[in-house]
Design a protein around this motif. Structure first.
Motif, PDB file in Angstrom:
ATOM      1  N   GLU A 173       2.602 -15.249  36.909  1.00 18.95           N
ATOM      2  CA  GLU A 173       1.379 -15.272  36.211  1.00 18.95           C
ATOM      3  C   GLU A 173       0.589 -14.097  36.418  1.00 18.95           C
ATOM      4  O   GLU A 173       0.071 -13.719  35.402  1.00 18.95           O
ATOM      5  CB  GLU A 173       0.702 -16.526  36.808  1.00 18.95           C
ATOM      6  CG  GLU A 173       1.667 -17.856  36.331  1.00 18.95           C
ATOM      7  CD  GLU A 173       1.538 -18.420  34.870  1.00 18.95           C
ATOM      8  OE1 GLU A 173       0.828 -17.654  34.100  1.00 18.95           O
ATOM      9  OE2 GLU A 173       2.278 -19.273  34.501  1.00 18.95           O
ATOM     10  N   PHE A 174       0.563 -13.529  37.507  1.00 18.11           N
ATOM     11  CA  PHE A 174      -0.484 -12.309  37.849  1.00 18.11           C
ATOM     12  C   PHE A 174       0.151 -11.089  38.515  1.00 18.11           C
ATOM     13  O   PHE A 174       1.110 -11.410  39.236  1.00 18.11           O
ATOM     14  CB  PHE A 174      -1.884 -12.783  38.546  1.00 18.11           C
ATOM     15  CG  PHE A 174      -2.342 -14.091  38.183  1.00 18.11           C
ATOM     16  CD1 PHE A 174      -3.538 -13.681  37.448  1.00 18.11           C
ATOM     17  CD2 PHE A 174      -1.982 -15.137  38.525  1.00 18.11           C
ATOM     18  CE1 PHE A 174      -4.162 -14.549  36.812  1.00 18.11           C
ATOM     19  CE2 PHE A 174      -2.767 -16.200  38.102  1.00 18.11           C
ATOM     20  CZ  PHE A 174      -3.994 -16.103  37.187  1.00 18.11           C
ATOM     21  N   VAL A 175       0.061 -10.053  38.045  1.00 19.66           N
ATOM     22  CA  VAL A 175       0.380  -8.804  38.903  1.00 19.66           C
ATOM     23  C   VAL A 175      -0.625  -8.224  39.068  1.00 19.66           C
ATOM     24  O   VAL A 175      -1.621  -7.720  38.409  1.00 19.66           O
ATOM     25  CB  VAL A 175       1.268  -7.839  37.452  1.00 19.66           C
ATOM     26  CG1 VAL A 175       1.477  -6.470  38.204  1.00 19.66           C
ATOM     27  CG2 VAL A 175       2.420  -8.667  37.222  1.00 19.66           C
ATOM     28  N   LEU A 176      -0.588  -7.835  40.671  1.00 17.12           N
ATOM     29  CA  LEU A 176      -1.807  -7.152  41.186  1.00 17.12           C
ATOM     30  C   LEU A 176      -1.449  -5.890  41.710  1.00 17.12           C
ATOM     31  O   LEU A 176      -0.353  -5.840  42.381  1.00 17.12           O
ATOM     32  CB  LEU A 176      -2.363  -8.103  42.524  1.00 17.12           C
ATOM     33  CG  LEU A 176      -2.826  -9.322  41.689  1.00 17.12           C
ATOM     34  CD1 LEU A 176      -1.748 -10.330  42.168  1.00 17.12           C
ATOM     35  CD2 LEU A 176      -3.968  -9.722  42.674  1.00 17.12           C
ATOM     36  N   MET A 177      -2.245  -4.723  41.425  1.00 19.10           N
ATOM     37  CA  MET A 177      -1.694  -3.378  41.752  1.00 19.10           C
ATOM     38  C   MET A 177      -3.173  -2.919  42.512  1.00 19.10           C
ATOM     39  O   MET A 177      -4.225  -3.085  42.461  1.00 19.10           O
ATOM     40  CB  MET A 177      -1.578  -2.559  40.601  1.00 19.10           C
ATOM     41  CG  MET A 177      -0.467  -2.815  39.768  1.00 19.10           C
ATOM     42  SD  MET A 177      -0.673  -1.909  38.154  1.00 19.10           S
ATOM     43  CE  MET A 177      -1.617  -2.973  37.135  1.00 19.10           C
ATOM     44  N   SER A 178      -2.672  -2.523  43.806  1.00 16.82           N
ATOM     45  CA  SER A 178      -3.592  -1.605  44.753  1.00 16.82           C
ATOM     46  C   SER A 178      -2.794  -0.465  45.444  1.00 16.82           C
ATOM     47  O   SER A 178      -1.689  -0.022  45.188  1.00 16.82           O
ATOM     48  CB  SER A 178      -4.137  -2.549  45.736  1.00 16.82           C
ATOM     49  OG  SER A 178      -3.133  -3.143  46.709  1.00 16.82           O
ATOM     50  N   GLY A 179      -3.582   0.094  46.532  1.00 18.87           N
ATOM     51  CA  GLY A 179      -3.105   1.286  47.113  1.00 18.87           C
ATOM     52  C   GLY A 179      -3.436   0.948  48.587  1.00 18.87           C
ATOM     53  O   GLY A 179      -3.458  -0.264  49.106  1.00 18.87           O
ATOM     54  N   GLY A 180      -3.869   2.028  49.407  1.00 16.29           N
ATOM     55  CA  GLY A 180      -4.139   3.260  49.012  1.00 16.29           C
ATOM     56  C   GLY A 180      -5.242   3.241  47.666  1.00 16.29           C
ATOM     57  O   GLY A 180      -5.858   2.288  47.544  1.00 16.29           O
ATOM     58  N   GLU A 181      -5.220   4.231  46.941  1.00 22.77           N
ATOM     59  CA  GLU A 181      -5.941   4.021  45.861  1.00 22.77           C
ATOM     60  C   GLU A 181      -5.228   4.100  44.449  1.00 22.77           C
ATOM     61  O   GLU A 181      -4.426   5.148  43.895  1.00 22.77           O
ATOM     62  CB  GLU A 181      -6.827   5.395  45.800  1.00 22.77           C
ATOM     63  CG  GLU A 181      -7.600   5.628  44.239  1.00 22.77           C
ATOM     64  CD  GLU A 181      -8.393   4.357  43.908  1.00 22.77           C
ATOM     65  OE1 GLU A 181      -8.004   3.871  42.767  1.00 22.77           O
ATOM     66  OE2 GLU A 181      -9.373   3.810  44.645  1.00 22.77           O
ATOM     67  N   ALA A 182      -4.848   2.799  43.846  1.00 18.82           N
ATOM     68  CA  ALA A 182      -3.963   2.580  42.797  1.00 18.82           C
ATOM     69  C   ALA A 182      -4.128   3.538  41.476  1.00 18.82           C
ATOM     70  O   ALA A 182      -3.566   4.234  40.811  1.00 18.82           O
ATOM     71  CB  ALA A 182      -4.189   1.300  42.178  1.00 18.82           C
TER      72      ALA A 182
END
Length: 392
Positions: free
Chosen positions: A59-68
């Motif tokens: 249902e959800f796609v979450l992007m992060s990093g570090g600094e995405a």
């Protein structure tokens, strides 16, 4: 608000850690990120997102990093692939670019592509990114109709910084910007200065479900685990075999989803929590690889019978007990024997239903700072759609 309603639902979302790199130097950074930290090919992450289909997707796609947003093209492409399959995308940024005036065009295209934009803010970020610049970016995006939120961290419920920043955000944005407020985690750079809580003994251990093991986490190197604990992701502790779900260089989303849903140990951790499993099924004394976990040392004081306080994920000793579950061979053996019993499936379903029914505020109280939990509901529009699925 809505995404937190799905937090207990297994495989309803997936985390992408698309780079460890970051140009900031925050003292509390849980990933110890630097501008020259490791980074893996974009194609590996893109190919995995290409395996989402309308029939089988998170249902959800979450992007992060570090600094995405150091990889704006990848953020945009993953967001577009997610939308084509019917998923919604989020990106979390430290807003390293906020004091440059206009948002650089490649970054703006990436932000425009995602469904939700979230910014990190705390006393350490503010040493490098002025608060006024962060507010300016958020105001610009809000005026364009973008869904935005803030993720704030502090030293606890009595931290004066949190009282100040939450009050100012509410004034500046007229309660239109939700905030998830959490304590600084003792990982990464904070490991060297943040006081850690010691596990305390208790006479009984009750079930304490681990909701944060519901969503697969893709690490910076493409490894997929059932939990995003940073010590596990960074290899500071040996990867517990029961938390390993695969690798996106060779596994697609349907494969990862199936493992997340059917791995007996992960299912048991979601339903009862690691401390309860160790207390109920583990053996004490002897070689941890044979007869059970060795609880004689201070390092393992969280495991075994009479373990630590069972207040859930993040409490002292909870995660540490999870790390050694597979070493105590009696635990996975008992879990496998129980896994396919109808009663076990029923308990898992009821636990998930109870956690979903408790709602986003209950999640924010348990995993964030309870004093500020209500702030996750700011700006919530109850008329917005809820996708079909466990919450329909």
């Amino acid at each position: 608000m809505e995404i937190l309603r799905y937090r207990p639902v297994p495989a309803s979302a997936v985390f992408f850690g698309i780079t460890r790199r970051c140009p900031l130097h925050c003292k509390h950074c849980s990933t110890s990120s630097m501008l020259d930290s490791e980074e893996y090919p974009e194609q590996m992450f893109r190919k995995f997102a290409e395996s989402f289909t309308p029939e089988n997707r998170p249902e959800f796609v979450l992007m992060s990093g570090g600094e995405a947003l150091l990889r704006p093209r990848l953020v945009r492409e993953i967001a577009e692939l997610a939308r084509a399959a019917g998923s919604r995308s989020h990106v979390l940024s430290g807003l390293y670019f906020a004091d440059r005036g206009r948002i650089p065009r490649p970054l703006k295209r990436a932000i425009d592509a995602v469904d939700h934009f979230s910014a990190s803010l705390d006393r350490f970020h503010e040493e490098e990114v002025p608060r006024a610049s962060v507010f300016r970016i958020l105001r610009e995006l809000l005026d364009e109709g973008k869904d935005v939120s803030l993720q704030l961290t502090g030293l606890g419920p009595d931290d004066p910084y949190l009282a100040d920043i939450t009050a100012e955000v509410r004034r500046e944005f007229d309660d239109r910007v939700p905030m998830l407020v959490a304590p600084i985690s003792p990982h990464g750079r904070a490991d060297s200065w943040l006081l850690k809580r010691m596990p305390l003994p208790k006479s009984t251990v009750d079930p304490s479900p681990c909701a944060v093991s519901a969503w697969p986490v893709i690490g910076f190197n493409g490894q997929v685990t059932a939990c995003g604990n940073q010590d596990v992701m960074d290899g500071k502790v040996p990867l517990p075999p029961h938390l390993y779900l695969g690798h996106i260089a060779r596994d697609d989303w349907p494969t990862i989803k199936e493992r997340a849903l059917e791995n007996p140990m992960v299912r048991a951790i979601r339903a009862a929590g690691p401390e309860y499993l160790m207390d109920r099924h583990g053996r004490t004394g002897g070689n941890p690889g044979n007869s059970g976990a060795d609880n004689s040392s201070a390092d393992n004081s969280s495991g075994g019978n009479g373990g630590s306080v069972g207040d859930g994920c993040g409490s002292a000793g909870y995660c540490e007990t999870c790390w050694v579950l597979s070493k105590n061979t009696a635990v996975p053996r008992a879990v496998r024997e129980l896994a396919d019993r109808p009663a076990t499936r029923l308990i898992e379903q009821q636990t998930e239903s109870l956690l979903v029914e408790a709602g986003p505020l209950a999640f924010a109280r348990q995993y964030g700072i309870a004093k500020y939990a209500d702030l996750v509901s700011l700006g919530h529009d109850p008329s917005r759609r809820t996708p079909a699925g466990s919450l329909a």
